[in-house]
Design a protein around this motif. Structure first.
Motif, PDB file in Angstrom:
ATOM      1  N   MET A  67      72.236   5.410  -8.460  1.00 35.23           N
ATOM      2  CA  MET A  67      71.289   5.081  -9.504  1.00 35.23           C
ATOM      3  C   MET A  67      71.232   6.179 -10.564  1.00 35.23           C
ATOM      4  SD  MET A  67      69.303   2.721 -10.296  1.00 35.23           S
ATOM      5  CE  MET A  67      68.012   2.371 -11.404  1.00 35.23           C
ATOM      6  N   ARG A  68      71.451   7.397 -10.125  1.00 32.08           N
ATOM      7  CA  ARG A  68      71.401   8.537 -11.032  1.00 32.08           C
ATOM      8  C   ARG A  68      72.453   8.417 -12.125  1.00 32.08           C
ATOM      9  NH1 ARG A  68      74.278  13.580  -9.870  1.00 32.08           N
ATOM     10  NH2 ARG A  68      73.511  15.145 -11.298  1.00 32.08           N
ATOM     11  N   TYR A  69      73.659   8.027 -11.744  1.00 29.16           N
ATOM     12  CA  TYR A  69      74.734   7.914 -12.723  1.00 29.16           C
ATOM     13  C   TYR A  69      74.516   6.740 -13.667  1.00 29.16           C
ATOM     14  CZ  TYR A  69      77.023  11.469  -9.987  1.00 29.16           C
ATOM     15  OH  TYR A  69      77.304  12.645  -9.346  1.00 29.16           O
ATOM     16  N   VAL A  70      73.887   5.686 -13.203  1.00 29.33           N
ATOM     17  CA  VAL A  70      73.559   4.560 -14.079  1.00 29.33           C
ATOM     18  C   VAL A  70      72.584   5.009 -15.159  1.00 29.33           C
ATOM     19  CG1 VAL A  70      72.463   2.278 -14.162  1.00 29.33           C
ATOM     20  CG2 VAL A  70      74.025   2.840 -12.293  1.00 29.33           C
ATOM     21  N   VAL A  71      71.580   5.781 -14.760  1.00 34.09           N
ATOM     22  CA  VAL A  71      70.604   6.292 -15.728  1.00 34.09           C
ATOM     23  C   VAL A  71      71.288   7.230 -16.726  1.00 34.09           C
ATOM     24  CG1 VAL A  71      68.524   7.716 -15.970  1.00 34.09           C
ATOM     25  CG2 VAL A  71      68.649   5.998 -14.185  1.00 34.09           C
ATOM     26  N   LEU A  72      72.177   8.098 -16.251  1.00 33.29           N
ATOM     27  CA  LEU A  72      72.886   9.008 -17.158  1.00 33.29           C
ATOM     28  C   LEU A  72      73.796   8.248 -18.120  1.00 33.29           C
ATOM     29  CD1 LEU A  72      73.806  11.970 -14.782  1.00 33.29           C
ATOM     30  CD2 LEU A  72      72.022  11.885 -16.518  1.00 33.29           C
ATOM     31  N   ILE A  73      74.454   7.191 -17.644  1.00 28.69           N
ATOM     32  CA  ILE A  73      75.324   6.398 -18.514  1.00 28.69           C
ATOM     33  C   ILE A  73      74.507   5.673 -19.578  1.00 28.69           C
ATOM     34  CG2 ILE A  73      76.814   4.354 -18.554  1.00 28.69           C
ATOM     35  CD1 ILE A  73      77.948   5.350 -15.841  1.00 28.69           C
ATOM     36  N   VAL A  74      73.410   5.063 -19.182  1.00 33.01           N
ATOM     37  CA  VAL A  74      72.548   4.371 -20.139  1.00 33.01           C
ATOM     38  C   VAL A  74      71.968   5.361 -21.144  1.00 33.01           C
ATOM     39  CG1 VAL A  74      70.363   3.093 -20.362  1.00 33.01           C
ATOM     40  CG2 VAL A  74      72.028   2.426 -18.632  1.00 33.01           C
ATOM     41  N   MET A  75      71.552   6.527 -20.661  1.00 26.10           N
ATOM     42  CA  MET A  75      71.021   7.564 -21.544  1.00 26.10           C
ATOM     43  C   MET A  75      72.096   8.035 -22.534  1.00 26.10           C
ATOM     44  SD  MET A  75      68.624  10.762 -20.342  1.00 26.10           S
ATOM     45  CE  MET A  75      69.808  11.427 -19.229  1.00 26.10           C
ATOM     46  N   GLY A  76      73.328   8.178 -22.077  1.00 24.20           N
ATOM     47  CA  GLY A  76      74.417   8.588 -22.954  1.00 24.20           C
ATOM     48  C   GLY A  76      74.745   7.547 -23.999  1.00 24.20           C
ATOM     49  N   ILE A  77      74.800   6.280 -23.604  1.00 17.71           N
ATOM     50  CA  ILE A  77      75.119   5.209 -24.552  1.00 17.71           C
ATOM     51  C   ILE A  77      74.022   5.069 -25.593  1.00 17.71           C
ATOM     52  CG2 ILE A  77      75.410   2.705 -24.770  1.00 17.71           C
ATOM     53  CD1 ILE A  77      76.904   2.795 -22.076  1.00 17.71           C
TER      54      ILE A  77
END
Length: 177
Positions: A1-11
Motif C-alpha cells: 500500500m505504501r508504494y501505491v500511495v507514493l506512486i499516486v503522490m508522484g503522479i
C-alpha cells in the motif's frame, strides 16, 4: 500500500507542478514558482532514512521529462541530485527543528535550480544571466519552498504514522545467528 500511495503522490505532484503551478506567482515583482515534486521529495527525505526518496525523485522527474520537457533527463537528474544532496545533509540528524526543515527546503530548491541551469548551459544556451535569475527568481522561490516544506513535512509525517505506510525493517543475515 505504501508504494501505491507514493506512486499516486508522484503522479499528482508531477501533473500539478507541470500544469497548475508551472506559471510564476508575481507577488511584488518576484517570480515565485511552487514545485510540488521538490516539496514531496524533500518531505520524504526528512521522513525516510533510506533510498526511497531518491528513487521517488528520479521516477517522478522522469515522468516530468516525458510529459513536459523536450530534453529527457533534465528534471530527473535535477530532482535526483537535489534529493541525494538533501539526504546526505539530513542523514546524520537524529532530531531537527523547523529551521533545519526550512534550510533543507531552500537548499534542495537551490540545488535543483542550479543543476537545471548547468544542464541548460551544457546544451548550449548562453543567453541567460545566472546572477539575475538566482536573485530574482530562485531565492524567493526557495524561501517559499522552505516555508511550504514545513507544512508538507507535517502532512507526510502524519501519513507515515499509519502502520501501512512505514517501511518494513530489513532483515540482516546476521539476525538469525
Amino acid at each position: 500500500m505504501r508504494y501505491v500511495v507514493l506512486i499516486v503522490m508522484g503522479i499528482l505532484s508531477a501533473l500539478l507542478s507541470g500544469t497548475a503551478f508551472s506559471t510564476s506567482f508575481d507577488v511584488a515583482g518576484l517570480g515565485i514558482q511552487i514545485d510540488l515534486v521538490m516539496l514531496f521529495t524533500l518531505g520524504l527525505v526528512l521522513v525516510e532514512k533510506n533510498i526511497a526518496p531518491i528513487v521517488f525523485a528520479a521516477l517522478t522527474g522522469l515522468l516530468m521529462d516525458i510529459l513536459f520537457s523536450t530534453t529527457l533527463g533534465i528534471y530527473a537528474l535535477s530532482y535526483t541530485v537535489a534529493a541525494a544532496a538533501a539526504s546526505v545533509a539530513v542523514h546524520r540528524l537524529e532530531k531537527f527543528n523547523f529551521l533545519h526543515i526550512f534550510a533543507v527546503g531552500m537548499g534542495g530548491y537551490i540545488v535543483k535550480e542550479l543543476m537545471m541551469a548547468l544542464i541548460v548551459f551544457a546544451q548550449g544556451a548562453r543567453q541567460f544571466e545566472m546572477g539575475t535569475i538566482l536573485l530574482k527568481d530562485t531565492l524567493p522561490s526557495a524561501a517559499v519552498c522552505g516555508a511550504l516544506l514545513l507544512l508538507v513535512y507535517l502532512l507526510i509525517s502524519l501519513l507515515y504514522r499509519n502502520a501501512w505506510m512505514r517501511p518494513r525493517a530489513a532483515a540482516h543475515f546476521m539476525d538469525e545467528l
